[in-house]
Write a protein that holds these residues in place. Structure first.
Motif, PDB file in Angstrom:
ATOM      1  N   ALA A 293    -102.957  27.718  60.883  1.00 18.04           N
ATOM      2  CA  ALA A 293    -103.306  28.981  60.212  1.00 18.04           C
ATOM      3  C   ALA A 293    -104.762  28.956  59.768  1.00 18.04           C
ATOM      4  N   THR A 294    -105.334  30.140  59.635  1.00 20.86           N
ATOM      5  CA  THR A 294    -106.685  30.285  59.097  1.00 20.86           C
ATOM      6  C   THR A 294    -106.804  31.650  58.428  1.00 20.86           C
ATOM      7  N   LEU A 295    -107.791  31.805  57.591  1.00 19.14           N
ATOM      8  CA  LEU A 295    -108.093  33.099  56.998  1.00 19.14           C
ATOM      9  C   LEU A 295    -109.064  33.845  57.907  1.00 19.14           C
ATOM     10  N   SER A 296    -108.763  35.097  58.160  1.00 18.89           N
ATOM     11  CA  SER A 296    -109.552  35.877  59.124  1.00 18.89           C
ATOM     12  C   SER A 296    -111.022  35.952  58.738  1.00 18.89           C
ATOM     13  N   LYS A 297    -111.310  36.142  57.444  1.00 16.48           N
ATOM     14  CA  LYS A 297    -112.703  36.263  57.014  1.00 16.48           C
ATOM     15  C   LYS A 297    -113.245  34.940  56.467  1.00 16.48           C
ATOM     16  N   ALA A 298    -112.484  34.267  55.656  1.00 14.55           N
ATOM     17  CA  ALA A 298    -112.990  33.072  54.971  1.00 14.55           C
ATOM     18  C   ALA A 298    -112.842  31.802  55.790  1.00 14.55           C
ATOM     19  N   GLY A 299    -112.038  31.867  56.851  1.00 14.51           N
ATOM     20  CA  GLY A 299    -111.860  30.691  57.692  1.00 14.51           C
ATOM     21  C   GLY A 299    -110.989  29.647  57.015  1.00 14.51           C
ATOM     22  N   GLY A 300    -111.277  28.385  57.291  1.00 17.80           N
ATOM     23  CA  GLY A 300    -110.478  27.302  56.726  1.00 17.80           C
ATOM     24  C   GLY A 300    -109.320  26.928  57.629  1.00 17.80           C
ATOM     25  N   THR A 301    -108.732  25.809  57.331  1.00 21.25           N
ATOM     26  CA  THR A 301    -107.598  25.340  58.117  1.00 21.25           C
ATOM     27  C   THR A 301    -106.757  24.420  57.259  1.00 21.25           C
ATOM     28  N   LEU A 302    -105.635  23.966  57.779  1.00 21.31           N
ATOM     29  CA  LEU A 302    -104.794  23.038  57.036  1.00 21.31           C
ATOM     30  C   LEU A 302    -105.481  21.681  56.977  1.00 21.31           C
ATOM     31  N   PRO A 303    -105.472  21.024  55.824  1.00 22.37           N
ATOM     32  CA  PRO A 303    -106.184  19.749  55.691  1.00 22.37           C
ATOM     33  C   PRO A 303    -105.436  18.609  56.380  1.00 22.37           C
ATOM     34  N   ARG A 304    -106.167  17.548  56.662  1.00 22.72           N
ATOM     35  CA  ARG A 304    -105.527  16.310  57.108  1.00 22.72           C
ATOM     36  C   ARG A 304    -104.599  15.817  56.014  1.00 22.72           C
ATOM     37  N   THR A 305    -103.428  15.339  56.409  1.00 23.01           N
ATOM     38  CA  THR A 305    -102.455  14.833  55.451  1.00 23.01           C
ATOM     39  C   THR A 305    -101.939  13.491  55.944  1.00 23.01           C
ATOM     40  N   GLY A 306    -102.329  12.392  55.307  1.00 22.84           N
ATOM     41  CA  GLY A 306    -101.916  11.067  55.751  1.00 22.84           C
ATOM     42  C   GLY A 306    -102.409  10.792  57.163  1.00 22.84           C
ATOM     43  N   THR A 307    -101.484  10.408  58.038  1.00 17.14           N
ATOM     44  CA  THR A 307    -101.868  10.130  59.433  1.00 17.14           C
ATOM     45  C   THR A 307    -101.801  11.373  60.310  1.00 17.14           C
ATOM     46  N   ARG A 308    -101.405  12.489  59.744  1.00 17.58           N
ATOM     47  CA  ARG A 308    -101.360  13.738  60.507  1.00 17.58           C
ATOM     48  C   ARG A 308    -102.736  14.389  60.464  1.00 17.58           C
ATOM     49  N   PRO A 309    -103.285  14.791  61.614  1.00 12.86           N
ATOM     50  CA  PRO A 309    -104.648  15.338  61.633  1.00 12.86           C
ATOM     51  C   PRO A 309    -104.710  16.701  60.966  1.00 12.86           C
ATOM     52  N   SER A 310    -105.916  17.166  60.734  1.00 12.76           N
ATOM     53  CA  SER A 310    -106.087  18.488  60.137  1.00 12.76           C
ATOM     54  C   SER A 310    -105.679  19.570  61.129  1.00 12.76           C
ATOM     55  N   GLY A 311    -105.376  20.730  60.583  1.00 13.01           N
ATOM     56  CA  GLY A 311    -105.104  21.888  61.425  1.00 13.01           C
ATOM     57  C   GLY A 311    -103.645  22.185  61.681  1.00 13.01           C
ATOM     58  N   ILE A 312    -102.742  21.234  61.371  1.00  7.95           N
ATOM     59  CA  ILE A 312    -101.329  21.462  61.681  1.00  7.95           C
ATOM     60  C   ILE A 312    -100.433  20.969  60.549  1.00  7.95           C
ATOM     61  N   ALA A 313     -99.273  21.596  60.462  1.00  7.76           N
ATOM     62  CA  ALA A 313     -98.112  21.069  59.754  1.00  7.76           C
ATOM     63  C   ALA A 313     -96.975  21.106  60.755  1.00  7.76           C
ATOM     64  N   THR A 314     -96.179  20.047  60.807  1.00  2.56           N
ATOM     65  CA  THR A 314     -95.193  19.944  61.892  1.00  2.56           C
ATOM     66  C   THR A 314     -93.774  19.956  61.353  1.00  2.56           C
ATOM     67  N   PHE A 315     -92.873  20.421  62.206  1.00  5.35           N
ATOM     68  CA  PHE A 315     -91.448  20.381  61.893  1.00  5.35           C
ATOM     69  C   PHE A 315     -90.667  20.258  63.198  1.00  5.35           C
ATOM     70  N   GLY A 316     -89.391  19.972  63.083  1.00  5.93           N
ATOM     71  CA  GLY A 316     -88.554  19.830  64.264  1.00  5.93           C
ATOM     72  C   GLY A 316     -87.290  20.645  64.152  1.00  5.93           C
ATOM     73  N   ILE A 317     -86.808  21.103  65.299  1.00  9.13           N
ATOM     74  CA  ILE A 317     -85.507  21.783  65.384  1.00  9.13           C
ATOM     75  C   ILE A 317     -84.590  20.890  66.228  1.00  9.13           C
ATOM     76  N   LEU A 318     -83.519  20.418  65.626  1.00  9.87           N
ATOM     77  CA  LEU A 318     -82.592  19.512  66.298  1.00  9.87           C
ATOM     78  C   LEU A 318     -81.699  20.291  67.259  1.00  9.87           C
ATOM     79  N   PRO A 319     -81.523  19.794  68.490  1.00 11.58           N
ATOM     80  CA  PRO A 319     -80.749  20.545  69.481  1.00 11.58           C
ATOM     81  C   PRO A 319     -79.263  20.541  69.179  1.00 11.58           C
ATOM     82  N   ASN A 320     -78.611  21.607  69.572  1.00 11.40           N
ATOM     83  CA  ASN A 320     -77.150  21.697  69.490  1.00 11.40           C
ATOM     84  C   ASN A 320     -76.585  21.403  70.878  1.00 11.40           C
ATOM     85  N   SER A 321     -76.367  20.132  71.165  1.00 11.11           N
ATOM     86  CA  SER A 321     -75.954  19.725  72.513  1.00 11.11           C
ATOM     87  C   SER A 321     -74.530  20.138  72.845  1.00 11.11           C
ATOM     88  N   SER A 322     -73.761  20.551  71.841  1.00  6.85           N
ATOM     89  CA  SER A 322     -72.377  20.949  72.114  1.00  6.85           C
ATOM     90  C   SER A 322     -72.297  22.189  72.990  1.00  6.85           C
TER      91      SER A 322
END
Length: 559
Positions: free
Chosen positions: A64-93
């Protein structure tokens, strides 16, 4: 991580200097935008929450970014800047019926790094972890200090859902001829005491099995861990004899395994499991093992840049032996010559980032994360397809010193931590979650016959004569990496897979690396597939047709 079809929230915190618009997107493991949008925010610190629901499973990265002010998501631990991650577990049934296992031993996946994390292990589909019973851990200060008690077992095992592999390597200074704690080079000074200690370990393990794992057929022990042996070959075998006799004297269900060298094959001397077995075979090692454990590092250290198939097409036959599939075949052949039909477990394999990598605001890239997931998934499929009953993922979260081995980002420590608790999934985590749901509860049929160069395939069948699952992918060294240094997720290769009898028409399910299903037609028993470097799983029903087109691993004796 969320279950497929469930509701979850994504919250954006903004600090716009004046009213502005947030431009956001969510990308998948191949860096493709799956959904995007814009919303307005007032100036100042604000939190805006979106309610979400996904019909796709897998890894996703929010930016994400602000259209006028810019910016991005900060680096967090070993995760690089610019992203936050999540997962969706599959329903194999929705594409695979559930399999009922007679014994917990029939599961196929273990993991290092999450011993105390029951929910994470369950989400990933993990059924085994390693439990410490080394002499150096239980009696670091002197002999006869450890008093076994079932009540003292790690709480995660008291649930009876995650099985123990009992780790035995590790000699404390008081018992070591080197006068220091060590676990790779020498036997203990007093093998008679060591045998009696192992009898206590065996009695303790069997008591734990009876209380918490009544459906478990055997107790499993790993004697050495990547040994760098500096003593005599005779003393190596003598140590195994002491361990074997001690365990079997007290545990009627003991399965004693080793030697657990880092590399499976026979092409190297000290660090290859097959070669190590050959070295000690003439001294009677087969009398003191019930199975073999290895680590799966076809390259050491393994990285996305060195995929398991790299040497399969090498013009030099001596280099071909370094390909993981060739190493596994050499290991199985050596085992069979020593003691037929032994169990084979790979108890560690991780894929790190490329050599020279370092955690930072701009690393890893989305392409590196994709490559790690694809290579790791393929490597574990090769290990199982070439005859290992069990394979272990490595490691839980990022840790210091070896950038990228973690399956999850550590969000609290910039260089990772062995005790990380605040985590975020990588694509590898979600690929593993899909693979366990698809491959666990299966028998191995073996590798497909007559595959063209750069095409790989292994067939499995659900226990009890259920669905047939064929894992397939392609690999081409020319695009891994390509001329601009990136790994192509879109390189393709065509392959026609026989799934039913000639003259029959119908449909099969095709599952992608993240567990999403689609339907493919077959005509005259053949389905035409487009393969990429990301494994797919084809689910079919005619086991006889698939089984007639495979080579079973030597000595593989089922689950």
């Amino acid at each position: 991580m969320f279950t497929e079809g469930s509701r979850f929230s994504i919250s954006f915190v903004t600090a716009a200097p004046e009213p502005d618009d947030v431009v956001w997107s969510i990308r998948d493991h191949m860096d493709r935008i799956q959904v995007s949008g814009t919303f307005h925010v007032a100036g100042g610190t604000r939190t805006t929450t979106l309610s979400c629901k996904s019909t796709l499973s897998g890894y996703f990265a929010v930016s994400a970014t602000l259209s006028k002010a810019g910016g991005t998501l900060p680096r967090t631990g070993t995760r690089p800047s610019g992203i936050a991650t999540f997962g969706i577990l599959p329903n194999s049934s929705t594409y695979l019926p559930a399999v009922t296992l007679a014994h917990i031993d029939q599961h196929r996946f273990g993991m290092q790094g999450f011993n105390g994390r029951a929910r994470l292990l369950a989400a990933l589909g993990i059924s085994q972890t390693i439990d410490d019973r080394q002499l150096s851990v239980m009696e670091p200060a002197g002999p006869n200090k450890w008093k076994p008690s079932v009540a003292d077992v790690d709480p995660i095992y008291k649930r009876g859902q995650v099985m123990r592999l009992v780790r035995l390597d590790g000699i404390p200074a008081w018992a070591s001829p080197a006068g220091r704690d060590e676990d790779r080079s020498h036997p203990p000074i007093n093998l008679s005491y060591y045998e009696h200690y192992m009898a206590r370990v065996g009695a303790d393990t069997e008591a734990i099995r009876q209380v918490f794992f009544p459906s478990q057929q055997n107790n499993y022990y790993q004697v050495t861990w990547e040994p760098d042996w500096q003593d005599s070959a005779a003393n190596f075998v003598a140590m195994y004899a002491a361990v074997y006799k001690g365990l079997h004297s007290a545990d009627p269900h003991a399965v004693v395994m080793g030697p657990t060298s880092p590399v499976p094959g026979a092409y190297c001397t000290v660090y290859c499991t097959a070669n190590l077995l050959s070295t000690y075979a003439s001294l009677g090692l087969a009398n003191y093992i019930d199975g073999v454990t290895t680590h799966g590092y076809y390259a050491y250290p393994a990285s996305a840049a060195t995929p398991p198939e790299k040497y399969d097409t090498d013009p030099n036959p001596s280099n071909v032996a370094q390909a993981l599939d060739q190493q596994m075949r050499a290991l199985r052949a050596q085992m069979q010559s020593m003691k037929p039909n032994m169990r084979l477990w790979s108890t560690e394999l991780g894929i790190r980032y490329d050599p020279g990598a370092a955690y930072g605001p701009n690393y890893p890239s989305a392409n590196q994360l994709y490559a790690q997931a694809a290579v790791a998934t393929r490597a574990h499929l090769i290990i199982l397809g070439e005859g290992a009953q069990v394979t272990y993922f490595f490691f839980g979260a990022d840790y210091p010193g070896d950038p990228g081995y973690g399956t999850f980002f550590d969000l609290d420590h910039s260089q990772g931590s062995f005790t990380a608790t605040n985590l975020s999934p990588k694509p590898e985590a979600m690929a593993f979650a899909a693979m366990t749901r698809i491959i666990d509860g299966t028998q191995t049929f073996g590798r497909l016959n007559g595959l063209p160069p750069m095409v790989y395939g292994y067939a499995f069948q659900q226990l009890g004569g259920g669905k047939v699952i064929t894992a397939l992918w392609t690999h081409n060294n020319a695009v891994w990496p390509n001329s601009n240094g990136t790994y192509s997720p879109t390189y393709t290769n065509r392959y026609a897979l026989a799934v039913d009898a000639p003259g029959t028409n119908g449909f099969v399910k095709v599952i992608d690396m993240m567990g999403n299903s689609s339907q493919a037609a077959y005509v005259d028993g053949i389905t035409a597939l487009t393969l990429t470097p990301s494994p797919i799983y084809v689910i079919s029903s005619n086991a006889n047709v698939v089984k007639a087109n495979v080579t079973a691993p030597v000595g593989y004796n089922g689950q």
